[in-house]
Design an enzyme around this catalytic site. Structure first.
Site, mmCIF file in Angstrom:
data_model
loop_
_atom_site.group_PDB
_atom_site.id
_atom_site.type_symbol
_atom_site.label_atom_id
_atom_site.label_comp_id
_atom_site.label_asym_id
_atom_site.label_seq_id
_atom_site.Cartn_x
_atom_site.Cartn_y
_atom_site.Cartn_z
ATOM 1 N N ARG A 149 0.876 -1.216 -0.032
ATOM 2 C CA ARG A 149 0.119 -0.110 -0.127
ATOM 3 C C ARG A 149 0.838 1.179 0.027
ATOM 4 O O ARG A 149 1.834 1.174 0.494
ATOM 5 C CB ARG A 149 -1.214 0.034 1.226
ATOM 6 C CG ARG A 149 -1.936 -0.925 1.004
ATOM 7 C CD ARG A 149 -2.986 -0.712 2.394
ATOM 8 N NE ARG A 149 -2.204 -1.396 3.731
ATOM 9 C CZ ARG A 149 -1.771 -0.405 4.566
ATOM 10 N NH1 ARG A 149 -1.635 0.519 4.411
ATOM 11 N NH2 ARG A 149 -1.289 -1.282 5.611
ATOM 12 N N TYR A 161 -1.627 -3.083 -6.732
ATOM 13 C CA TYR A 161 -1.167 -3.929 -5.705
ATOM 14 C C TYR A 161 -2.563 -4.276 -4.633
ATOM 15 O O TYR A 161 -3.427 -3.323 -4.625
ATOM 16 C CB TYR A 161 -0.239 -3.247 -4.488
ATOM 17 C CG TYR A 161 -0.136 -4.060 -3.545
ATOM 18 C CD1 TYR A 161 0.642 -5.063 -3.060
ATOM 19 C CD2 TYR A 161 -0.935 -3.448 -2.144
ATOM 20 C CE1 TYR A 161 0.447 -5.651 -1.697
ATOM 21 C CE2 TYR A 161 -0.976 -4.005 -1.093
ATOM 22 C CZ TYR A 161 -0.132 -5.102 -0.813
ATOM 23 O OH TYR A 161 -0.305 -5.699 0.466
ATOM 24 N N LYS A 212 -9.787 -2.755 1.619
ATOM 25 C CA LYS A 212 -9.250 -1.614 2.578
ATOM 26 C C LYS A 212 -10.119 -0.295 2.182
ATOM 27 O O LYS A 212 -10.476 0.568 3.118
ATOM 28 C CB LYS A 212 -7.671 -1.137 2.528
ATOM 29 C CG LYS A 212 -6.920 -2.228 2.803
ATOM 30 C CD LYS A 212 -6.888 -2.705 4.200
ATOM 31 C CE LYS A 212 -6.171 -3.868 4.604
ATOM 32 N NZ LYS A 212 -6.099 -4.173 5.978
ATOM 33 N N HIS A 259 -10.360 -2.958 11.549
ATOM 34 C CA HIS A 259 -9.130 -3.778 10.928
ATOM 35 C C HIS A 259 -9.020 -4.843 12.126
ATOM 36 O O HIS A 259 -8.012 -5.043 12.747
ATOM 37 C CB HIS A 259 -8.109 -2.896 11.030
ATOM 38 C CG HIS A 259 -6.864 -3.347 10.073
ATOM 39 N ND1 HIS A 259 -5.707 -3.009 10.230
ATOM 40 C CD2 HIS A 259 -6.936 -4.275 9.131
ATOM 41 C CE1 HIS A 259 -4.870 -3.681 9.511
ATOM 42 N NE2 HIS A 259 -5.654 -4.457 8.678
ATOM 43 N N SER A 314 -1.172 -3.916 10.294
ATOM 44 C CA SER A 314 -0.781 -4.878 8.891
ATOM 45 C C SER A 314 0.478 -5.609 9.491
ATOM 46 O O SER A 314 1.553 -4.954 9.823
ATOM 47 C CB SER A 314 -0.500 -4.060 7.812
ATOM 48 O OG SER A 314 -1.663 -3.237 7.641
ATOM 49 N N CYS A 363 1.138 -7.735 11.439
ATOM 50 C CA CYS A 363 1.521 -8.001 12.951
ATOM 51 C C CYS A 363 0.911 -9.263 13.610
ATOM 52 O O CYS A 363 0.784 -9.513 14.914
ATOM 53 C CB CYS A 363 1.222 -6.732 13.612
ATOM 54 S SG CYS A 363 2.173 -5.325 13.627
ATOM 55 N N ASP A 378 -8.774 -10.247 9.009
ATOM 56 C CA ASP A 378 -8.377 -8.756 8.855
ATOM 57 C C ASP A 378 -9.369 -7.824 9.060
ATOM 58 O O ASP A 378 -9.226 -6.832 9.501
ATOM 59 C CB ASP A 378 -8.102 -8.899 7.258
ATOM 60 C CG ASP A 378 -7.211 -7.811 7.003
ATOM 61 O OD1 ASP A 378 -6.405 -7.265 7.668
ATOM 62 O OD2 ASP A 378 -7.453 -7.078 6.011
ATOM 63 N N ARG A 427 2.595 -12.227 -0.902
ATOM 64 C CA ARG A 427 1.366 -12.588 -0.336
ATOM 65 C C ARG A 427 0.749 -13.696 -0.978
ATOM 66 O O ARG A 427 1.000 -14.062 -2.009
ATOM 67 C CB ARG A 427 0.154 -11.355 -0.718
ATOM 68 C CG ARG A 427 0.641 -10.138 0.169
ATOM 69 C CD ARG A 427 -0.020 -9.850 1.294
ATOM 70 N NE ARG A 427 0.174 -8.557 2.033
ATOM 71 C CZ ARG A 427 -0.316 -8.208 3.217
ATOM 72 N NH1 ARG A 427 -1.426 -8.924 3.229
ATOM 73 N NH2 ARG A 427 0.065 -7.002 3.618
HETATM 74 C C1 OXD Z 1 -2.958 -4.878 5.134
HETATM 75 C C2 OXD Z 1 -3.630 -6.020 4.442
HETATM 76 O O1 OXD Z 1 -2.013 -4.248 4.648
HETATM 77 O O2 OXD Z 1 -4.466 -6.754 5.047
HETATM 78 O O3 OXD Z 1 -3.331 -4.575 5.993
HETATM 79 O O4 OXD Z 1 -3.264 -6.297 3.424
HETATM 80 MN MN MN Z 2 -4.908 -5.617 7.026
#
Ligand code: OXD
Ligand code: MN
Length: 608
Positions: free
Chosen positions: A73, A215, A224, A244, A266, A268, A291, A387
């Site tokens: 992002r 992306y 998001k 989130h 993100s 974590c 998420d 990913r």
């Molecule tokens: C983020 C994702 O960046 O879930 O939080 O992809």
């Molecule tokens: Mn996320």
């Protein structure tokens, strides 16, 4: 399907107008079927954009490599274009909406020439649930279509639900005209230069305009952009919360169930916690979301969380059979991999997968790569934010109620981040207002999920800093208001602040994390039952040192370090919040939060 099959005149006009602007070769309306998914994947394999993986190793799966500039992002190019700058607040970039639309309209002009324009009708949340929201994304990227098919509910059913005049969030996306370089024909996906990328949200008109990036978080607009940034605006206006957060189901040995949500920034460990395998006997964790969660009150006065996605867009590096077998199994077939390494026998590999690279690889740049274990500075084979996009139904721990249209009643909400010092393993807030305060001060070490943020600790309130679609001070007020609006305060979830990432002074992990986090979940469960061993401290309610079962290798002294209040560290924290963090919110900071900061400081000073 074609545009003429659409019965919604407004939608048809919107599509035709955008096609007239972007000039695609053809327009195609997605039905979300497997046949459609397969044929788009075939198309991308033929054009060289995707590489089919070995069907014996990863059936139905493909690998993509992005342009090296388009791997995460981009917060600096993400905008909340509200009419007034003040409404975007201090945590968002802002451009006056008419000016931004003018700039982006110029960019969209002819941007789909030579490509197909895809129309993706999608639902966040089960189709037909009164809590779900419908969006329609227009894109010129087959990669986006295929990812959206995995991550959301796409197609005919959504169009049927929309009927002839239903409401949808319009989402424009184009990977854009390559500007300063020729469009690559070597298999690297197209995208625009950094200064021409825009991920724009118009909160008043509830529109999403994205240009120049392929992306995930910038291009899969249901995730998001809709399910968080625009949804926070809808949630503020309609009295609910778009967060989130993962959602998990925790079952005790006696068979009692508690649902828990957790917000971590993100990369974590939300996916790891959502799919955790407990190391304590007879406890069970099941997964509903890794998420995003939408929370609202049910008619019984409890707060319910609904999972809105149908897949996982997980971070690959660090995912192994040891750290998260359920994620690996979820991604063992029918999966889209992005920017991971490719083995000679057509399988994937990444750093932290749990075994050495099996021979020569092709790295995420498409170059030959041989592992050199003596070279600590070797560039990784997989991008740190590489990913996997995997269907939720492939997750072995998926809870049966994961797609329940009314969601599940939440007993506990966790906030957390990566904090090597000061923040203890777990503490509980005194009530919802104090929990909101804890959420508002969460900070974390910066990870690879975003491209353009300086390293170090940054405040990431409710793990939502990049995703709040309006003034963050007003968002805190909304959290407080949601608490106040509860029919019965005793039914509100309890709020906790956790930190799995404490280190010793010489940099070693104090807590093993992963499956052992179940020990902390057990204490949280006991807090919900009213049976936990607790102690009141200046920062909140904590476990006594013997309240949490100690994992192997963790000494009593480690446990004391993990569960003590570092008064000086917290006073520094208070100082930073007071002088560097809260002032940015000005008048929008709710007074209750400042009162709680003052109260925290007095309690800390009294305990010194
Ligand atoms: C983020 C994702 O960046 O879930 O939080 O992809
Ligand atoms: Mn996320």
């Amino acid at each position: 399907m074609t545009v003429n099959d659409i019965k919604h005149e407004g939608l048809k006009k919107w599509i035709n107008d955008f096609a007239a602007l972007t000039k695609p070769d053809s327009v195609y309306v997605c039905d979300g079927s497997k046949k459609e998914y397969d044929s788009l994947i075939d198309k991308m394999v033929s054009s060289g954009l995707a590489i089919r993986l070995n069907p014996d190793k990863k059936p139905g799966s493909v690998l993509f490599r992005s342009d090296p500039s388009d791997v995460a992002r981009v917060e600096k190019r993400t905008y909340i274009a509200s009419e007034k700058q003040e409404d975007a607040g201090p945590t968002n970039n802002w451009i006056e909406p008419h000016e931004l639309k003018k700039t982006m309209t110029e960019l969209y002009k002819g941007s789909m020439k030579g490509r197909t324009m895809y129309v993706i009708p999608f639902s966040m949340g089960p189709v037909g649930s009164e809590f779900s929201k419908i969006g329609v994304e227009i894109t010129d990227s087959e990669y986006v279509v295929c990812n959206m098919i995995i991550m959301t509910r796409v197609g005919k059913k959504v169009l049927e639900q929309l009927g002839t005049d239903g409401y949808y969030v319009p989402c424009y996306h184009s990977v854009g005209k390559p500007l300063s370089k020729g469009e690559s024909d070597n298999g690297i996906w197209p995208c625009a230069d950094m200064e021409h990328k825009y991920i724009a949200h118009f909160p008043e008109t509830r529109e999403i305009w994205s240009y120049g990036s392929g992306y995930g978080g910038n291009a899969l607009l249901g995730k998001k952009c809709l399910a968080l940034r625009i949804a926070t605006v809808l949630a503020r206006d309609e009295g609910w919360l778009a967060e989130h957060m993962l959602i998990l189901k925790l079952t005790s040995p006696e068979g009692k169930v508690r649902y828990i949500t957790a917000a971590f920034p993100s990369a974590c460990g939300k996916t790891n916690l959502a799919m955790l395998i407990p190391t304590i006997k007879d406890w069970k964790v099941e997964t509903l979301s890794d998420d995003i969660a939408w929370l609202r009150f049910g008619s019984d006065g409890r707060l319910y969380a609904m999972a809105v996605e149908t897949g996982f867009f997980g971070v690959a590096p660090g995912t192994s059979m040891k750290s998260n077998p359920n994620a690996l199994i979820s991604a063992s077939k029918n999966t889209i991999f992005t920017n991971v390494g490719l083995t000679e026998d057509g399988d994937v590999w990444w750093e932290g997968i749990g075994y050495d690279a099996p021979g020569k690889l092709i790295d995420w740049h498409g170059k030959e790569w041989i592992q050199d274990k003596n070279n600590k500075d070797q560039a990784p084979a997989a991008h740190p934010n590489s990913r996997f996009t995997a269907p939720a139904v492939q997750c072995p721990t998926l809870a049966k109620e994961w797609d329940d249209p009314k969601g599940v009643p939440v007993s506990a909400i966790l906030f957390g981040g990566r904090r090597p010092s000061t923040i203890p393993l777990v503490h509980m807030s005194r009530d919802w207002t104090h929990g909101t305060f804890l959420g508002s001060i969460v900070g974390s070490e910066v990870t690879a999920a975003t491209l353009d943020v300086a390293s170090g600790i940054r405040r990431d309130p409710m793990a939502m800093k990049p995703f709040i679609g309006y003034n963050a001070g007003d968002y805190f007020k909304h959290w407080l208001d949601v608490g106040k609006s509860a029919k019965d305060q005793s039914l509100l979830p309890k709020i906790f602040y956790v930190n799995w990432f404490r280190k010793t002074d010489d940099g070693k992990w104090l807590w093993p994390g992963y499956g052992d986090n179940s020990r902390v979940l057990k204490w949280i469960f006991e807090c919900c039952e009213g049976t936990a061993k607790t102690v009141d401290t200046p920062i909140g309610i904590m476990p006594t040192v013997d309240a949490i079962d100690r994992p192997e290798g963790v000494t009593e002294d480690d446990m004391k370090a993990l569960l003590s209040v570092d008064i000086d560290g917290w006073l520094k924290e208070v100082n930073d919040i007071r002088n560097n963090y809260y002032p940015q919110f000005g008048d929008h900071l709710p007074k209750e939060l400042m009162d709680l900061l003052n109260n925290l400081e007095s309690r800390l000073r009294a305990a010194k």
